[in-house]
Motif scaffolding. Structure first.
Motif, mmCIF file in Angstrom:
data_model
loop_
_atom_site.group_PDB
_atom_site.id
_atom_site.type_symbol
_atom_site.label_atom_id
_atom_site.label_comp_id
_atom_site.label_asym_id
_atom_site.label_seq_id
_atom_site.Cartn_x
_atom_site.Cartn_y
_atom_site.Cartn_z
ATOM 1 N N THR A 109 21.659 61.312 32.020
ATOM 2 C CA THR A 109 20.432 60.363 31.947
ATOM 3 C C THR A 109 19.404 60.151 33.018
ATOM 4 N N GLU A 110 20.004 60.430 33.497
ATOM 5 C CA GLU A 110 19.294 59.898 35.461
ATOM 6 C C GLU A 110 17.741 61.706 35.070
ATOM 7 N N VAL A 111 18.655 62.687 34.953
ATOM 8 C CA VAL A 111 18.112 63.871 35.292
ATOM 9 C C VAL A 111 17.554 63.983 34.252
ATOM 10 N N LEU A 112 17.439 63.570 32.958
ATOM 11 C CA LEU A 112 16.754 63.862 31.985
ATOM 12 C C LEU A 112 15.634 63.057 32.186
ATOM 13 N N THR A 113 15.533 61.622 32.460
ATOM 14 C CA THR A 113 14.333 61.363 32.699
ATOM 15 C C THR A 113 13.158 61.274 33.491
ATOM 16 N N GLN A 114 14.060 62.567 34.458
ATOM 17 C CA GLN A 114 12.874 62.628 35.451
ATOM 18 C C GLN A 114 12.314 64.271 35.029
ATOM 19 N N THR A 115 13.350 64.906 34.528
ATOM 20 C CA THR A 115 12.336 66.376 33.969
ATOM 21 C C THR A 115 11.325 65.836 32.979
ATOM 22 N N LEU A 116 11.729 64.770 32.132
ATOM 23 C CA LEU A 116 10.973 64.685 30.872
ATOM 24 C C LEU A 116 9.354 64.495 32.042
ATOM 25 N N SER A 117 9.880 63.680 32.488
ATOM 26 C CA SER A 117 8.695 62.742 33.016
ATOM 27 C C SER A 117 8.361 64.146 33.488
ATOM 28 N N PHE A 118 8.409 65.054 34.729
ATOM 29 C CA PHE A 118 7.900 66.380 34.993
ATOM 30 C C PHE A 118 6.939 66.971 34.165
ATOM 31 N N LEU A 119 7.950 67.305 32.664
ATOM 32 C CA LEU A 119 7.440 68.071 31.659
ATOM 33 C C LEU A 119 6.023 68.032 31.392
ATOM 34 N N VAL A 120 5.900 66.491 31.261
ATOM 35 C CA VAL A 120 4.775 65.514 30.580
ATOM 36 C C VAL A 120 3.677 65.676 31.658
ATOM 37 N N LYS A 121 3.578 65.994 33.019
ATOM 38 C CA LYS A 121 3.238 65.750 33.905
ATOM 39 C C LYS A 121 2.708 66.772 34.377
ATOM 40 N N ASN A 122 3.489 68.087 33.888
ATOM 41 C CA ASN A 122 3.169 69.524 34.883
ATOM 42 C C ASN A 122 2.806 70.215 33.195
ATOM 43 N N PRO A 123 2.085 70.189 31.954
ATOM 44 C CA PRO A 123 1.635 71.001 30.869
ATOM 45 C C PRO A 123 1.657 72.775 31.304
ATOM 46 N N ALA A 124 1.313 73.050 32.743
ATOM 47 C CA ALA A 124 1.254 74.671 32.313
ATOM 48 C C ALA A 124 2.648 74.861 33.789
ATOM 49 N N SER A 125 3.173 74.201 33.789
ATOM 50 C CA SER A 125 4.605 74.763 34.543
ATOM 51 C C SER A 125 5.177 75.825 33.275
ATOM 52 N N VAL A 126 5.919 77.091 34.372
ATOM 53 C CA VAL A 126 6.780 78.054 33.889
ATOM 54 C C VAL A 126 8.385 77.280 33.461
ATOM 55 N N LYS A 127 8.202 75.797 33.591
ATOM 56 C CA LYS A 127 9.768 75.231 33.396
ATOM 57 C C LYS A 127 9.880 74.767 31.649
ATOM 58 N N TRP A 128 8.328 75.337 30.899
ATOM 59 C CA TRP A 128 7.985 75.432 30.038
ATOM 60 C C TRP A 128 8.580 76.239 29.150
ATOM 61 N N LEU A 129 8.310 77.242 30.058
ATOM 62 C CA LEU A 129 9.539 78.717 29.623
ATOM 63 C C LEU A 129 10.526 78.979 28.743
ATOM 64 N N ALA A 130 11.338 78.323 30.218
ATOM 65 C CA ALA A 130 12.619 77.958 30.120
ATOM 66 C C ALA A 130 13.131 77.462 29.051
ATOM 67 N N LEU A 131 12.036 76.118 28.770
ATOM 68 C CA LEU A 131 13.034 75.550 27.392
ATOM 69 C C LEU A 131 12.734 76.699 26.217
ATOM 70 N N VAL A 132 11.472 77.476 25.993
ATOM 71 C CA VAL A 132 11.178 77.426 24.770
ATOM 72 C C VAL A 132 12.316 78.324 25.262
ATOM 73 N N MET A 133 12.929 79.573 25.917
ATOM 74 C CA MET A 133 13.541 80.329 26.663
ATOM 75 C C MET A 133 14.973 79.996 25.792
ATOM 76 N N PHE A 134 15.595 79.035 26.235
ATOM 77 C CA PHE A 134 16.784 78.217 25.130
ATOM 78 C C PHE A 134 16.782 78.250 24.257
ATOM 79 N N GLY A 135 15.409 77.529 23.666
ATOM 80 C CA GLY A 135 15.057 76.786 22.287
ATOM 81 C C GLY A 135 15.639 77.893 21.435
ATOM 82 N N LEU A 136 14.131 79.368 21.420
ATOM 83 C CA LEU A 136 15.212 80.493 21.056
ATOM 84 C C LEU A 136 16.563 81.075 20.717
ATOM 85 N N SER A 137 16.517 81.494 22.310
ATOM 86 C CA SER A 137 18.293 81.653 22.025
ATOM 87 C C SER A 137 19.139 80.755 21.114
#
Length: 227
Positions: A109-137
């Motif tokens: 729960t803690e990591v999820l909250t931190q991750t969500l906060s990061f993604l919202v604040k960093n729309p240009a992060s390469v972490k978005w590609l990680a999320l999309v590739m997991f979703g694509l899989s």
């Protein structure tokens, strides 16, 4: 592409995909892939093996870097996922896991909250590609299973089984060619996949964190840093 969807460098893509591979092909997820292995008499054309994380990351990074069509598609998925990411939906998905009896600890729960906060604040992060590739899989494996179990196979069935194989093998050249030709033959597939990934963004991110909350994707030095 806008500044928030500009292409990532090959170095950061390969680094983030190395961590992503360990979640995509987590032991709990492996049975979802390579539907062709279920043939009573397997065919060599569709059989395949799961690549090592290193091979997969390198192959998919090359595909992202060399195929304009594939990178455009992935960035469309990122844009749609970014627009649909809702912390409330993610926490509802987390509650759904608990309601099914899946143990979810305080760390997740803690990591999820931190991750969500990061993604919202960093729309240009390469972490978005990680999320999309997991979703694509998940989109590829789910679609491949549906087509494999269908009563009548079509050209699309063969396409998605080939995409499943090349994705798992980390054969970026074949995967990008397969996806590009598939989008031309089945133009509706592009938007269907984009919509599917966007709709499932909350579930995908909860899955990723639940599979391994200690993954370098969520901790450690840049670019694998959420904190």
């Amino acid at each position: 592409m806008s500044s928030s969807t500009a292409k990532f460098s090959s170095v950061e893509v390969e680094e983030v995909l190395l961590d992503t591979a360990k979640l995509v092909f987590h032991p709990e997820m492996l049975p979802e892939f390579l539907m062709a292995r279920r043939f009573p008499t397997p065919t060599s054309k569709l059989m395949g093996e799961i690549a090592s994380p290193e091979v997969w990351a390198k192959g998919m990074s090359k595909a992202y870097d060399s195929s304009a069509a594939l990178s455009k598609f992935l960035h469309e998925c990122i844009e749609a996922s970014r627009n649909s990411l809702s912390p409330e939906d993610c926490h509802r998905a987390l509650s759904g896991f608990r309601s099914k009896g899946i143990p979810i600890g305080a760390e997740v729960t803690e990591v999820l909250t931190q991750t969500l906060s990061f993604l919202v604040k960093n729309p240009a992060s390469v972490k978005w590609l990680a999320l999309v590739m997991f979703g694509l899989s998940r989109a590829i494996s789910t679609t491949a299973r549906r087509e494999f179990d269908s009563h009548e196979w079509t050209d699309f069935s063969m396409f998605i089984l080939q995409a499943d194989r090349s994705f798992c093998e980390g054969d970026g050249k074949v995967f990008s060619r397969c996806m590009t030709s598939g989008m031309k033959k089945h133009p509706e597939m592009n938007q269907n996949f984009v919509r599917l990934l966007a709709a499932n963004t909350p579930v995908a991110i909860v899955n990723m964190v639940a599979l391994n909350a200690t993954s370098p994707l969520f901790h450690g030095a840049a670019p694998s840093k959420f904190h």
